[in-house]
Write a protein that holds these residues in place. Sequence first.
Motif, short mmCIF file in Angstrom:
data_model
loop_
_atom_site.label_atom_id
_atom_site.label_comp_id
_atom_site.label_asym_id
_atom_site.label_seq_id
_atom_site.Cartn_x
_atom_site.Cartn_y
_atom_site.Cartn_z
N ASN A 117 34.76 8.58 28.74
CA ASN A 117 33.91 7.42 29.00
C ASN A 117 33.68 6.67 27.69
N GLU A 118 34.21 5.47 27.58
CA GLU A 118 34.11 4.70 26.35
C GLU A 118 32.69 4.24 26.05
N ASN A 119 31.82 4.30 27.04
CA ASN A 119 30.44 3.88 26.84
C ASN A 119 29.49 5.05 26.64
N CYS A 120 30.04 6.20 26.25
CA CYS A 120 29.22 7.36 25.96
C CYS A 120 29.01 7.46 24.44
N ILE A 121 27.76 7.39 24.03
CA ILE A 121 27.39 7.58 22.62
C ILE A 121 27.08 9.07 22.45
N ASN A 122 27.86 9.73 21.62
CA ASN A 122 27.82 11.19 21.51
C ASN A 122 27.32 11.61 20.13
N VAL A 123 26.12 12.23 20.10
CA VAL A 123 25.53 12.61 18.81
C VAL A 123 25.07 14.07 18.83
N PHE A 124 24.88 14.61 17.65
CA PHE A 124 24.36 15.97 17.50
C PHE A 124 23.24 15.95 16.47
N VAL A 125 22.13 16.61 16.81
CA VAL A 125 20.96 16.66 15.92
C VAL A 125 20.78 18.07 15.37
N HIS A 126 20.69 18.17 14.06
CA HIS A 126 20.43 19.46 13.42
C HIS A 126 19.31 19.28 12.40
N ALA A 127 18.88 20.37 11.82
CA ALA A 127 17.78 20.31 10.84
C ALA A 127 17.83 21.53 9.93
N GLU A 128 17.09 21.47 8.84
CA GLU A 128 17.02 22.61 7.93
C GLU A 128 16.24 23.75 8.59
N ASP A 129 16.59 24.97 8.21
CA ASP A 129 15.97 26.15 8.83
C ASP A 129 14.45 26.14 8.73
N GLU A 130 13.94 25.75 7.59
CA GLU A 130 12.48 25.74 7.38
C GLU A 130 11.79 24.81 8.37
N ASP A 131 12.37 23.64 8.59
CA ASP A 131 11.76 22.67 9.50
C ASP A 131 11.88 23.12 10.95
N LYS A 132 13.01 23.72 11.30
CA LYS A 132 13.17 24.22 12.67
C LYS A 132 12.17 25.34 12.94
N THR A 133 12.01 26.23 11.96
CA THR A 133 11.07 27.35 12.12
C THR A 133 9.65 26.84 12.31
N LYS A 134 9.24 25.88 11.50
CA LYS A 134 7.89 25.32 11.61
C LYS A 134 7.67 24.69 12.97
N ARG A 135 8.64 23.93 13.45
CA ARG A 135 8.51 23.24 14.73
C ARG A 135 8.38 24.24 15.89
N ILE A 136 9.25 25.24 15.91
CA ILE A 136 9.23 26.22 17.00
C ILE A 136 7.97 27.09 16.95
N ALA A 137 7.55 27.46 15.76
CA ALA A 137 6.33 28.27 15.62
C ALA A 137 5.12 27.50 16.16
N GLU A 138 5.08 26.20 15.91
CA GLU A 138 3.97 25.38 16.38
C GLU A 138 4.03 25.17 17.89
N ILE A 139 5.22 24.89 18.41
CA ILE A 139 5.37 24.62 19.84
C ILE A 139 5.02 25.84 20.68
N PHE A 140 5.52 27.01 20.27
CA PHE A 140 5.33 28.21 21.06
C PHE A 140 4.16 29.09 20.59
N GLN A 141 3.50 28.63 19.51
CA GLN A 141 2.36 29.38 18.97
C GLN A 141 2.76 30.82 18.65
N ILE A 142 3.83 30.96 17.85
CA ILE A 142 4.32 32.27 17.46
C ILE A 142 4.47 32.32 15.95
N SER A 143 4.71 33.52 15.42
CA SER A 143 4.87 33.68 13.97
C SER A 143 6.20 33.07 13.52
N ASP A 144 6.30 32.85 12.21
CA ASP A 144 7.54 32.31 11.66
C ASP A 144 8.71 33.25 11.93
N LYS A 145 8.46 34.55 11.82
CA LYS A 145 9.53 35.52 12.05
C LYS A 145 10.04 35.44 13.49
N LYS A 146 9.11 35.39 14.44
CA LYS A 146 9.51 35.29 15.84
C LYS A 146 10.21 33.96 16.11
#
Length: 201
Positions: A117-146
Amino acid sequence: MRENVIIAIGRQFGSGGHEIGTKLADRLGIPFFDKKLVNMAAEQLEISNITAATLDEKALDYFLATYNATEEGLSDESELPLSEQMYLAQSNIILSLANKSSCVVVGRCADYILRENENCINVFVHAEDEDKTKRIAEIFQISDKKARDKIKKVDAERKYYYESHTGRAWGSIDSHQILFNSSLLAIEDIIDILATMYEMK
């Protein structure tokens, strides 16, 4: 009449890809599809949403089911393992949705399914480990290790699910048109860029 434009977003767990997708769809006034596709496929296959959810983007289940089915041999699509039927059902739904209207689709190998499909805009989003850990810990209310353990598990499943269905490297520039690092570029800025690309289409 304007042709439909589909924005397919692949993402690491905790990178903000889902948030980008929902906010982008809201700004553009177009449908957003993520886990909703699981329920749609479940309805099509006449299985429960709970059963469908256990199969969605799960690597090990897919591998084992496909391996066993290949060993036994299959005569038609109805005899495929349920995990593969789920993938095919979601693929057909994505293709159908792309024909109906512009939309944002997160995950589910949408970039590969819509590769012609020529009208499909295809992207991938990534992030640094520290930022991903902080986001998930906040969303799920869990420790950084978990949070780190959860990220590792989910990303491993997504990677295998994507690569086993597409034969492409998950998160690679060879597989995606654009890579965004949400640790370096604010989520709102990524949304601005994608909205501009959508309008240009």
